[in-house]
Scaffold this active site. Structure first.
Site, PDB file in Angstrom:
ATOM      1  N   TYR A   1      20.770   7.943  -0.593  1.00 18.19           N
ATOM      2  CA  TYR A   1      19.619   8.783  -0.932  1.00 18.19           C
ATOM      3  C   TYR A   1      20.094  10.060  -1.621  1.00 18.19           C
ATOM      4  O   TYR A   1      19.608  10.419  -2.704  1.00 18.19           O
ATOM      5  CB  TYR A   1      18.814   9.121   0.320  1.00 18.19           C
ATOM      6  CG  TYR A   1      17.545   9.886   0.027  1.00 18.19           C
ATOM      7  CD1 TYR A   1      16.439   9.235  -0.517  1.00 18.19           C
ATOM      8  CD2 TYR A   1      17.446  11.249   0.270  1.00 18.19           C
ATOM      9  CE1 TYR A   1      15.272   9.924  -0.805  1.00 18.19           C
ATOM     10  CE2 TYR A   1      16.292  11.946  -0.013  1.00 18.19           C
ATOM     11  CZ  TYR A   1      15.199  11.280  -0.552  1.00 18.19           C
ATOM     12  OH  TYR A   1      14.043  11.978  -0.850  1.00 18.19           O
TER      13      TYR A   1
ATOM     14  N   THR B   1       3.885  12.765   4.054  1.00 17.34           N
ATOM     15  CA  THR B   1       3.421  11.557   3.371  1.00 17.34           C
ATOM     16  C   THR B   1       3.477  10.390   4.351  1.00 17.34           C
ATOM     17  O   THR B   1       4.141  10.470   5.390  1.00 17.34           O
ATOM     18  CB  THR B   1       4.316  11.234   2.163  1.00 17.34           C
ATOM     19  OG1 THR B   1       5.643  10.937   2.629  1.00 17.34           O
ATOM     20  CG2 THR B   1       4.364  12.402   1.195  1.00 17.34           C
TER      21      THR B   1
END
Length: 244
Positions: free
Chosen positions: A150, A185
């Site tokens: 990531y 989110t």
């Protein structure tokens, strides 16, 4: 006057989360928006809710042919593309020793290669339009360290943004990156991570997670002519985490 009046935008990963928030605000501000995602049901629902100024295209952002189809659809429906928001991405939180080569390559394809493909595919449309704005969504982990894979891809997005900004300045195209911190989110606040996120938020200088709309405010600024002298730059939305 609306801040994006007359502009055409492509936003990837816009069926939910930050991408959806960007799409909704862009339409409110006068833009015509092409929403792309693999989640066809949610993507169509968002586009239908937004009305005639939004359409949905199912897209695998790692596929060059899918990118060509997105550009062709955008130009046929709305005209030359003025704005690209490379928003689609995935997270992965494994150690180096736990991560397989297949997993590593997958996150590179989705988080990094897709950004390259998006810019490569849409820059010609922006050239025909006489200019444009590309906003690449990186992460605070494109500034400071996080999980392997990531972090690597988000640093790469930051670097690609700078390289593209230098090249695209000749075309009147601006390229900037946005670096969100912990945003509320669906991907972040799902049941198996919700408690951990709430605990971590206590360490954030502003003592809370952000709402997607708080990132949208920065993305909107960069998409609009208000940011006409900003290119090759990072815009951090992390509640102060990278300042620690």
């Amino acid at each position: 006057m609306s801040r994006l009046e007359g502009k055409v935008a492509v936003i990837t990963g816009a069926a939910q989360g930050m991408g959806e928030a960007h799409a909704r605000r862009f339409v409110e501000e006068g833009a015509k928006v092409v929403i792309t995602d693999l989640n066809e049901d949610k993507g169509l629902a968002v586009a239908n809710d937004l009305g005639e100024n939004a359409i949905f295209v199912k897209q695998n952002v790692t596929n060059e042919e899918d990118w060509a189809a997105v550009v062709a659809t955008a130009e046929k429906k709305f005209g030359h593309v003025d704005i690209l928001v490379n928003n689609a991405g995935i997270t992965m939180a494994k150690s180096i020793l736990q991560t397989t080569v297949e997993e590593y390559r997958r996150i590179v394809e989705i988080n990094q290669v897709s950004v390259f493909l998006g810019m490569k595919s849409i820059i010609p449309s922006m050239q025909k339009a006489g200019g444009g704005s590309i906003i690449n969504i990186s992460s605070m982990n494109g500034i400071v360290a996080g999980a392997v894979g990531y972090t690597d891809t988000k640093f790469a997005v930051r670097g690609m943004t700078k390289a593209a900004a230098m090249e695209c300045s000749n075309y009147g195209i601006r390229v900037n990156s946005v670096h969100p911190g912990v945003i509320a989110t669906p991907m972040v606040v799902q049941e198996d991570t919700k408690a951990a996120v709430e605990e971590f938020s206590k360490q954030i200088p502003l003592k809370r997670t952000a709402q997607p709309e708080e990132v949208t405010n920065i993305v909107l600024y960069l998409a609009s002519d208000e940011s006409s002298y900003s290119t090759g730059s990072e815009f951090i939305v992390d509640g102060g985490l990278t300042a620690m």
